[in-house]
Design an enzyme around this catalytic site. Structure first.
Site, PDB file in Angstrom:
ATOM      1  N   ASN A   9       1.162  -1.641   0.025  1.00 25.34           N
ATOM      2  CA  ASN A   9      -0.276  -0.123  -0.117  1.00 25.34           C
ATOM      3  C   ASN A   9       1.163   1.590   0.324  1.00 25.34           C
ATOM      4  OD1 ASN A   9      -1.819   2.047  -0.132  1.00 25.34           O
ATOM      5  ND2 ASN A   9      -2.566   1.461   2.549  1.00 25.34           N
ATOM      6  N   HIS A  97      -9.620   1.438   4.671  1.00 24.86           N
ATOM      7  CA  HIS A  97      -8.508   1.493   5.394  1.00 24.86           C
ATOM      8  C   HIS A  97      -8.826   2.118   6.056  1.00 24.86           C
ATOM      9  CE1 HIS A  97      -4.099   2.736   6.499  1.00 24.86           C
ATOM     10  NE2 HIS A  97      -4.286   1.151   5.697  1.00 24.86           N
ATOM     11  N   GLY A 175       2.399   2.250  10.843  1.00 25.54           N
ATOM     12  CA  GLY A 175       3.438   3.135  10.891  1.00 25.54           C
ATOM     13  C   GLY A 175       4.319   3.473  12.207  1.00 25.54           C
TER      14      GLY A 175
HETATM   15  P1  13P Z   1       3.266   0.318   7.824  1.00 26.14           P
HETATM   16  O1  13P Z   1       3.389  -0.921   6.879  1.00 26.14           O
HETATM   17  O2  13P Z   1       3.600   1.422   7.552  1.00 26.14           O
HETATM   18  O3  13P Z   1       2.952   0.318   9.129  1.00 26.14           O
HETATM   19  O4  13P Z   1       1.835   0.794   6.583  1.00 26.14           O
HETATM   20  C1  13P Z   1       0.549  -0.171   7.459  1.00 26.14           C
HETATM   21  C2  13P Z   1      -0.483   0.007   6.480  1.00 26.14           C
HETATM   22  O5  13P Z   1      -1.019   0.935   7.218  1.00 26.14           O
HETATM   23  C3  13P Z   1      -1.041  -0.451   5.349  1.00 26.14           C
HETATM   24  O6  13P Z   1      -2.506  -0.403   4.724  1.00 26.14           O
END
Ligand code: 13P
Length: 253
Positions: A9, A97, A175
């Protein structure tokens, strides 16, 4: 065997040139996808055609949209319809999401409509669910995620549900670098699968691909994906790095 998926993503990152280079770099690195494995790239809307052309000759690789409209067509400025996506050859769409739920007020009812429209146009929704930190700390994450599924998916027939991919993404792990432990991921995935089995029966539940998302990296993917109910990952930050994402693809079981 259930479909196993490594899904990137990109969110709202990369210029066109950077996106092209990233796909070129990933394609050039050794990775193998068995028949039951897929790599999916959810790229920003303006890059869908570029990305689709890059992977045109690749087996088991798909380009996805990160969102879609719940409407079919008409005066909805700024929206993208399933018909438009279909006309580009896009057949996978990320729905619900947590960033869309949080920043764009998408609720379970709206997401049910988006799931419906995807299925109407034969597209696979990657339906995201997951709880925030306060819910996890209160220990009510199972009920919270259950409600997300009940309100957005449980109106579907068994046949329709089997076309949906579920992504469990605990918001506190997105994140943040704070990955759910493989035990926490497995526990929720097993819970979701048993909930699906309760409503649709074991055969259907055992066919549904459930991805984990939240700080998946090359270094933790194998351990996460080795869990019996974790069928791959939805990856944000680490999907922007070719070496990392290829390692994640190669960690699929
Ligand atoms: P991260 O892998 O950056 O934690 O993000 C996960 C995410 O939201 C994928 O859709």
């Amino acid at each position: 065997m259930r479909k196993q998926i490594a899904a990137a993503n990109w969110k709202m990152n990369l210029t066109l040139e950077q996106g092209e280079k990233l796909l070129d770099d990933i394609i050039a690195k050794p990775h193998e996808l068995a028949e039951h494995q897929q790599a999916v790239f959810a790229v920003p809307f303006p890059y869908l055609t570029m990305a689709q052309q890059k992977i045109a000759s690749k087996q088991n690789v798909y380009i996805a949209a990160q969102n879609c409209s719940n409407k079919k067509s008409g005066a909805y400025t700024g929206e993208t319809s399933l018909e438009m996506l279909q006309s580009l050859g896009i057949s996978v769409v990320v729905i619900g999401h947590s960033e869309r739920r949080e920043y764009f007020n998408e609720n379970n009812q709206l997401l049910a409509e988006k799931v419906n429209i995807c299925l109407e146009y034969n597209a696979t929704p990657i339906f995201c669910c997951g709880e925030a930190l306060n819910i996890r700390e209160a220990g009510t994450q199972n009920a919270y995620v259950e409600k997300q599924l009940e309100e957005s998916l449980f109106h579907l027939s068994a046949e329709q549900l089997q076309k949906v991919v579920i992504a469990y993404e605990p918001i506190w792990a997105i994140g943040t670098g704070k990955t759910a432990s493989s035990g926490q991921a497995q526990e929720m995935h097993a819970h979701l699968r048993s909930m699906l089995a309760g409503k649709y029966g074991n055969d259907v539940a055992n066919n549904i691909t459930i991805l984990y998302g939240g700080s998946v990296k090359g270094s933790n993917a194998k351990e996460l994906f080795s869990q019996p109910d974790v069928d791959g990952g939805l990856v944000g930050g680490a999907s922007l790095n070719a070496d990392e994402f290829v390692t994640i693809i190669n960690s699929l079981k």
